[in-house]
Every structure is written in structure tokens, then in C-alpha cells.
Design a protein around this motif. Sequence first.
Motif: not given
Length: 363
Positions: A236-248, A264-267
Motif C-alpha cells: 500500500s505504500i507504493e500504491f499511495r506513492k502512485f496515487l500521489d503522482r496521479i494527484d500531481a 487488499g492494497t486498495h483498501k
Amino acid sequence: MRTGRPKAPLVLTATERTELNSLARRSRSAPAIARRARIVLACADGRDNQTVARRLRMSPTTVCKWRARFVAQRVAGLFDEPRPGGPRQISDRMIEDVVVRTLETTPPGATQWSRRTMAKATGLSHTTIGRVWRAFGLQPHRTETFKLSPDPLLIDKVRDIVGLYLNPPDHAVVLCVDEKSQIQALDRTAPLLPMRPGQAERRTHDYKRHGTTSLFAALDAQTGTVFAETHRRHRSIEFRKFLDRIDAAVPPGLDVHLIMDNYGTHKTPLIRTWLAKRPHFIVHFTPTYSSWLNLVERWFAELTTKQLRRGAHRSVRELEAAIQEFLDAHNDDPKPFIWTKTADDILASIARFAQRTVAVHTR
């Protein structure tokens, strides 16, 4: 002055003209029929047989024959009548026996019939068995898999996601997000032998593993552009970093609709907290066992087919460079995948399949 025998008038109805124009375009599938249709169309325009013959480069006798045939029998006269052949050797009962055996029985010691085992059981030749199977669309050697979703919200989720594809909301971006995990960096144990005229590319059947990477990707459903990055781990740490990139990357002021599966990583609490702080991110989960609803899976399939399956990578870094090369090439000229099925079409298809499955097992 001799004018020849009077010709019967040739007048086409609108339906006949449409059908003849369609037949005239079959220059490859039915060239003889196409020529006959062009003869009739030319005659219907008021030209005499000699003019039509010169224009279509054939004899006047041929033009006269098919003109007369059309006048007498209309469009049906352009088709050849069935030709007589040898006496029939295989009866309907014998064909029915082959079909019934194929559908309802199995040979001793096997799970499916082959042409030769069926030929031995019925006394027919294996080529005859092959013709019967082709005629009835039977392929005993093939099998396919399926999985029906047990999700209680299947109908609501299908309508929700398909609605985003067919009628995307204004002032918003629709992103199909998923991970392709554990992509292996594989290298063959010997150098590839390149393709040559008359010889396909050759490679060894065995390979060496040089590590794995995971690809996080987000496909813009409207433009076809893909945001992606690779990570050595899949948490989930790596997935959050990816979401940060999308947000930017997404322009401010736009809502972001994320289509994701139920991994499970998404929840995790980390992701839930991240999403709670950004109300303009709206998550749409696909139904259980229904990853086919996520369009990014189609892009993953292209990545596998065009880059990964035949690639040879001696390190994870080489593998990630190859993935980035494919991503750059795609984004240089992105084309969106067009969704055509409505939610009603999909749900009706699922219902028919479920009913068929139940009917087979309740006989």
C-alpha cells in the motif's frame, strides 16, 4: 435493316438494385456472381448487349444469357443451381449418431473424443468425422474457463462503471487503475536465433530469472493516455506513492473517478485515509472476479503481447527500461479503447449464461 430479336424490358425495383449492388462488390468471395450482377446493372441502365459486352470485356452471348435469366427468375436466376453428384453414402441417422455421441458421451479411458476414436466407434472415416464436426461447430479438443461473480452488488457496480465509460461526467477524469505485479525479468539460456526467410525466430525453451518488478498504471479512459511507474515491491505504500503522482498530474479543479478492483492494497487504512483527505477522488470498485470491466487490463494485454512475452531481459533494470519504452511509444500517439456494450447488454449476457449453467446441471 435487321435489329435482332426484341429484348424483354429489364426494370429493377429499389430492393433489387440494392441487392445487385451488394452482389457486384463480391469480387473476391463470389467473383462469378459479381460479374453477373454487373451485367444486369449495366443492362438496367438502358445499354444494349453489345455495349455492355464491350464495357465488361465479355462476349455478347454471355450478356444475353444472364439478362434473359434475370428477366425470367430475377435475382435468384443469377445463382447456380445445385449440381448432381455421386449417391449419398452417409445417412442422416449416421450423422445424428456422431453428433449425439460427441455431445453426450466420452470414449473409454478419455475425457473427450478425437476424430480417430470417433471414427473407430462409428465405422466412418476420420475425415468424415471432421466434416461433421465442422458442420455442427463441434470442437471436442477445446475447453474454456469461466467465472461468475458472486458479488451481491454486481448489477449496481456494472451499471456504475459502464456508465462512466459510455457517459463520462463533465469536469472530471476517469482513470482505470490497477497493478501488474511480479513481472519477471527473464533471459534465455542461449542467444536468440533471428527470423530468416522461411524460418521463424528460435529461442530456447528454458530461461534464467533475474528478479521481478511491479507496474502501477492508470489509463485515462477518454484519451487513452497512461500514467505508470514501476516499483520493486507491491504494498500500500507504493500504491499511495502512485496515487500521489496521479494527484500531481491531474489538473486542479477536476474530479477524479478511479476504477479499481478489490485487491487488499486498495483498501488498507493508509489508502482510506489518503482518499478521505481528497474528496475529489471518487472510487468505483469492480465486482468480485470481474477485472474484465477495467479497461487498463486491455492495455496490460498489449504490453504483454508486444513487449514482455518475447523480450529477453538480463536484469530488472533492463525490464523496467523496456516497459518505459513501450509506455513512451504508447503515449506519443495514445488511442482510447472504445467501450461499446451497454450495462443492459452485459447483464443480459450474464443472465443467459447463468441460466444455461443451471439448466445443464438440473436435467
